[in-house]
Design an enzyme around this catalytic site. Structure first.
Site, PDB file in Angstrom:
ATOM      1  N   TYR A 144     -36.830 138.566  51.214  1.00  0.00           N
ATOM      2  CA  TYR A 144     -35.635 139.387  51.424  1.00  0.00           C
ATOM      3  C   TYR A 144     -34.378 138.579  51.742  1.00  0.00           C
ATOM      4  O   TYR A 144     -33.311 139.164  51.921  1.00  0.00           O
ATOM      5  CB  TYR A 144     -35.888 140.372  52.573  1.00  0.00           C
ATOM      6  CG  TYR A 144     -37.028 141.313  52.307  1.00  0.00           C
ATOM      7  CD1 TYR A 144     -36.878 142.393  51.444  1.00  0.00           C
ATOM      8  CD2 TYR A 144     -38.269 141.116  52.902  1.00  0.00           C
ATOM      9  CE1 TYR A 144     -37.926 143.259  51.187  1.00  0.00           C
ATOM     10  CE2 TYR A 144     -39.328 141.981  52.656  1.00  0.00           C
ATOM     11  CZ  TYR A 144     -39.145 143.046  51.794  1.00  0.00           C
ATOM     12  OH  TYR A 144     -40.182 143.899  51.535  1.00  0.00           O
TER      13      TYR A 144
ATOM     14  N   HIS B 297     -29.536 144.204  51.520  1.00  0.00           N
ATOM     15  CA  HIS B 297     -29.882 144.818  52.808  1.00  0.00           C
ATOM     16  C   HIS B 297     -29.896 143.788  53.942  1.00  0.00           C
ATOM     17  O   HIS B 297     -29.919 144.158  55.108  1.00  0.00           O
ATOM     18  CB  HIS B 297     -31.250 145.493  52.695  1.00  0.00           C
ATOM     19  CG  HIS B 297     -31.349 146.831  53.354  1.00  0.00           C
ATOM     20  ND1 HIS B 297     -30.270 147.595  53.727  1.00  0.00           N
ATOM     21  CD2 HIS B 297     -32.454 147.550  53.718  1.00  0.00           C
ATOM     22  CE1 HIS B 297     -30.694 148.718  54.282  1.00  0.00           C
ATOM     23  NE2 HIS B 297     -32.008 148.714  54.294  1.00  0.00           N
TER      24      HIS B 297
ATOM     25  N   PHE C  19     -38.771 144.580  60.456  1.00  0.00           N
ATOM     26  CA  PHE C  19     -38.364 145.325  59.271  1.00  0.00           C
ATOM     27  C   PHE C  19     -37.328 146.353  59.694  1.00  0.00           C
ATOM     28  O   PHE C  19     -37.286 146.810  60.828  1.00  0.00           O
ATOM     29  CB  PHE C  19     -39.532 145.948  58.491  1.00  0.00           C
ATOM     30  CG  PHE C  19     -40.306 144.918  57.718  1.00  0.00           C
ATOM     31  CD1 PHE C  19     -39.840 144.465  56.494  1.00  0.00           C
ATOM     32  CD2 PHE C  19     -41.465 144.372  58.232  1.00  0.00           C
ATOM     33  CE1 PHE C  19     -40.526 143.491  55.789  1.00  0.00           C
ATOM     34  CE2 PHE C  19     -42.155 143.402  57.536  1.00  0.00           C
ATOM     35  CZ  PHE C  19     -41.677 142.957  56.312  1.00  0.00           C
TER      36      PHE C  19
ATOM     37  N   ASN D  55     -31.556 153.035  57.313  1.00  0.00           N
ATOM     38  CA  ASN D  55     -32.746 153.131  58.155  1.00  0.00           C
ATOM     39  C   ASN D  55     -32.668 152.285  59.421  1.00  0.00           C
ATOM     40  O   ASN D  55     -33.234 152.651  60.449  1.00  0.00           O
ATOM     41  CB  ASN D  55     -34.003 152.784  57.359  1.00  0.00           C
ATOM     42  CG  ASN D  55     -34.371 153.887  56.394  1.00  0.00           C
ATOM     43  OD1 ASN D  55     -34.074 155.056  56.633  1.00  0.00           O
ATOM     44  ND2 ASN D  55     -34.996 153.530  55.290  1.00  0.00           N
TER      45      ASN D  55
END
EC number: 3.1.1.29
Length: 188
Positions: free
Chosen positions: A16, A21, A66, A114
Site C-alpha cells: 500500500y 489512500h 489498517f 473508513n
C-alpha cells in the site's frame, strides 16, 4: 510548551506504500524526514515517534491497524499522552478534493472515509483538526479500487510538492493557528 498528536492515516505494508489512500502516511513520512523525528517505535498499535518541531512538542503516529481500525490506535495515543481532541491533527486522503490540492478543516463528518469513521466511533467525536490531501475521484470505476491503486505516473511527478505543501500547512496551523492557515491554504 503545548503538545500535538499528529496522525497520518494509511494502510500498513509495502503493498500500500504508494496508494492514494496512504497520502496521510506519506505526509507524515515527509514531516519525519524534514524534522528528523524517527517514526519507528512500536506503540499504540502503530509506529510512533516524538520530538520538537514548529516550536511544539509533537507526537507522530502511523496506525498499523489498517484504515478501518485506525481509531483504536489514535484513542490509545491520546489517552497515553493525556491529550484532548484539540491537540489532535489528522492527515488523510480526500476524494472530494482534486489531486494536488491541500485543504484544512476542523470537525465534520467522515464523508465515507473508513479511517475517519473509525476515529469518530472510537473518539466519540469528530472535533479535531484535519489536513485533507486531495486525491480526486475516478472518472470511471470503483472508488475502492481507485483509493487502493498507486498514484498515476503524472501524479507521482508532483507528489513531493503536494507533501511539502501539506507539511507547510501543518506548520502554519501549529505556529499561527487554524484560522490563519485555513485562510491561506483553503484559498489555493
Amino acid at each position: 510548551m503545548a503538545a500535538k498528536l499528529i496522525v497520518g492515516l494509511g494502510n500498513p505494508g509495502p503493498k500500500y506504500s504508494w496508494t492514494r489512500h496512504n497520502a496521510g502516511f506519506m505526509v507524515l513520512d515527509r514531516l519525519a524526514s524534514i524534522s528528523g523525528i524517527q517514526v519507528t517505535r512500536k506503540a499504540f498499535s502503530g509506529l510512533s515517534g516524538d520530538g520538537n518541531w514548529a516550536a511544539e512538542r509533537v507526537y507522530l503516529l502511523k496506525p498499523q491497524t489498517f484504515m478501518n481500525l485506525s481509531g483504536r490506535s489514535v484513542a490509545e495515543a491520546l489517552r497515553f499522552y493525556k491529550l484532548s481532541l484539540s491537540d489532535l491533527i489528522v492527515i488523510h486522503d480526500d476524494l472530494d478534493i482534486p489531486f494536488g490540492k491541500v485543504k484544512l478543516k476542523e470537525g465534520g463528518g467522515h464523508g465515507g472515509h473508513n479511517g475517519l469513521r473509525s476515529l469518530a466511533q472510537e473518539l466519540g467525536s469528530s472535533a479535531y483538526a484535519r489536513i485533507r490531501v486531495g486525491i480526486g475521484r475516478p472518472v470511471h470505476g470503483d472508488v475502492v479500487n481507485f483509493v487502493l491503486a498507486n498514484f498515476a505516473k503524472e501524479e507521482m511527478d508532483s507528489l513531493l510538492e503536494v507533501l511539502d505543501t501539506s507539511v507547510d500547512a501543518l506548520e502554519m496551523m501549529i505556529k499561527e493557528g487554524m484560522p490563519k492557515a485555513m485562510s491561506i491554504f483553503n484559498a489555493r
